[in-house]
Design a protein around this motif. Structure first.
Motif, PDB file in Angstrom:
ATOM      1  N   ARG A 116      40.599  49.793  44.650  1.00  0.00           N
ATOM      2  CA  ARG A 116      41.039  50.162  43.288  1.00  0.00           C
ATOM      3  C   ARG A 116      40.453  49.206  42.256  1.00  0.00           C
ATOM      4  NH1 ARG A 116      44.908  49.989  39.284  1.00  0.00           N
ATOM      5  NH2 ARG A 116      45.574  52.046  38.499  1.00  0.00           N
ATOM      6  N   ALA A 117      39.196  48.891  42.434  1.00  0.00           N
ATOM      7  CA  ALA A 117      38.491  48.023  41.494  1.00  0.00           C
ATOM      8  C   ALA A 117      37.007  48.320  41.587  1.00  0.00           C
ATOM      9  CB  ALA A 117      38.759  46.552  41.805  1.00  0.00           C
ATOM     10  N   GLU A 118      36.318  48.098  40.491  1.00  0.00           N
ATOM     11  CA  GLU A 118      34.884  48.303  40.485  1.00  0.00           C
ATOM     12  C   GLU A 118      34.187  47.091  41.082  1.00  0.00           C
ATOM     13  OE1 GLU A 118      33.290  50.906  39.973  1.00  0.00           O
ATOM     14  OE2 GLU A 118      34.810  52.175  39.068  1.00  0.00           O
ATOM     15  N   VAL A 119      33.151  47.339  41.829  1.00  0.00           N
ATOM     16  CA  VAL A 119      32.434  46.267  42.509  1.00  0.00           C
ATOM     17  C   VAL A 119      31.635  45.437  41.508  1.00  0.00           C
ATOM     18  CG1 VAL A 119      30.398  47.677  42.947  1.00  0.00           C
ATOM     19  CG2 VAL A 119      30.908  45.766  44.458  1.00  0.00           C
ATOM     20  N   VAL A 120      31.483  44.172  41.821  1.00  0.00           N
ATOM     21  CA  VAL A 120      30.639  43.279  41.027  1.00  0.00           C
ATOM     22  C   VAL A 120      29.243  43.280  41.652  1.00  0.00           C
ATOM     23  CG1 VAL A 120      30.288  40.922  40.213  1.00  0.00           C
ATOM     24  CG2 VAL A 120      32.611  41.844  40.414  1.00  0.00           C
ATOM     25  N   VAL A 121      28.280  43.832  40.941  1.00  0.00           N
ATOM     26  CA  VAL A 121      26.921  43.920  41.465  1.00  0.00           C
ATOM     27  C   VAL A 121      26.229  42.571  41.319  1.00  0.00           C
ATOM     28  CG1 VAL A 121      26.759  46.373  40.959  1.00  0.00           C
ATOM     29  CG2 VAL A 121      26.035  44.719  39.246  1.00  0.00           C
ATOM     30  N   PRO A 122      25.234  42.275  42.147  1.00  0.00           N
ATOM     31  CA  PRO A 122      24.536  40.972  42.058  1.00  0.00           C
ATOM     32  C   PRO A 122      23.924  40.695  40.693  1.00  0.00           C
ATOM     33  CG  PRO A 122      24.023  42.064  44.131  1.00  0.00           C
ATOM     34  CD  PRO A 122      24.790  43.054  43.317  1.00  0.00           C
TER      35      PRO A 122
END
Length: 246
Positions: A116-122
């Motif tokens: 339930r959260a957006e991923v942190v992209v590199p």
């Protein structure tokens, strides 16, 4: 265990004196079970292992796993077009891209449905972003715990959208599908792609048989039998059958 018991009894004959200490059964349930097994005539029981070779699948998947695998394979083909031996190194980036890609049907990413959260992209870590700059470990951990408590709400909304999409797709498909009905005793051909009994290829036949409809099970499913009267394993849907004209 029977052979082990005979060895122990043979060893005991070499001692002048020995004693056995009794332990209550409720205190050593495992040893009690082993003793009963050792004292039984286990050698009288057959030691053969029976198995059955299934030439056709007994459970048919709904296709979701096949779709996911096809997407992953397409990504691998694009990344390892020149060298096929490097697919292992490219597998993790492909899986990461699949889990963080927005899906039109669910209106979410697989990562979102899990956490339930957006991923942190590199790219956000290397070049910076507002949520990276405002990151605080304690506040983030507390927020993640609260977010996971509400994950069922997001999944329920996604399931509702998915069910609505499937209903629209079903209505669209049913308008263009002509129902194929067979009666008991009809002669039919079976699609080779579904049965898998023969090799497939560009020049191979599409149908094999004939078979005879043994029983109608409803909802387009049938039990088949060979021309010799032998029952064919599994049930077969009308979409994998065709009329055989004698």
């Amino acid at each position: 265990m029977a052979k082990y018991l005979r060895v122990i009894k043979g060893i005991l004959t070499q001692f002048d004196e020995w004693y056995a200490e009794h332990v209550p059964r409720e205190e050593n349930t495992t040893e009690d079970a082993l003793s009963q097994l050792a004292s039984s005539e286990i050698e009288k029981y057959p030691r053969s292992i029976y198995f059955q070779v299934l030439k056709t699948p007994t459970v048919h998947a709904n296709g979701q796993a096949e779709v996911a695998n096809r997407i992953i394979l397409d990504g691998l083909k694009n990344r390892v077009e020149r060298s096929r031996n490097t697919w292992v190194d490219e597998l993790l980036p492909i899986l990461w891209a699949y889990h963080t890609t927005y899906k039109v049907i669910t209106e979410a990413t697989p990562f979102m449905l899990t956490y339930r959260a957006e991923v942190v992209v590199p790219l956000e870590i290397t070049h910076g972003s507002p949520r990276i700059e405002a990151y605080e470990p304690e506040t983030n951990n507390e927020g993640m715990r609260l977010t996971l408590d509400l994950i069922d709400e997001v999944r329920d909304e996604t399931n509702a959208r998915n069910a609505e999409h499937q209903q629209r797709a079903s209505l669209y498909c049913n308008r263009r599908v002509k129902e194929r009905i067979f009666q008991q005793g009809d002669f039919v051909l079976r699609k080779i792609e579904a049965s898998g009994v023969r090799e497939r290829g560009k020049l191979a036949l599409n149908w094999e048989g004939p078979y005879k409809v043994q029983k109608t099970l409803g909802w387009g499913f049938y039990k088949l039998e060979t021309m010799n009267g032998d029952e064919v394993p599994c049930t077969w849907h009308a979409s994998n059958l065709n009329v055989h004209y004698v």
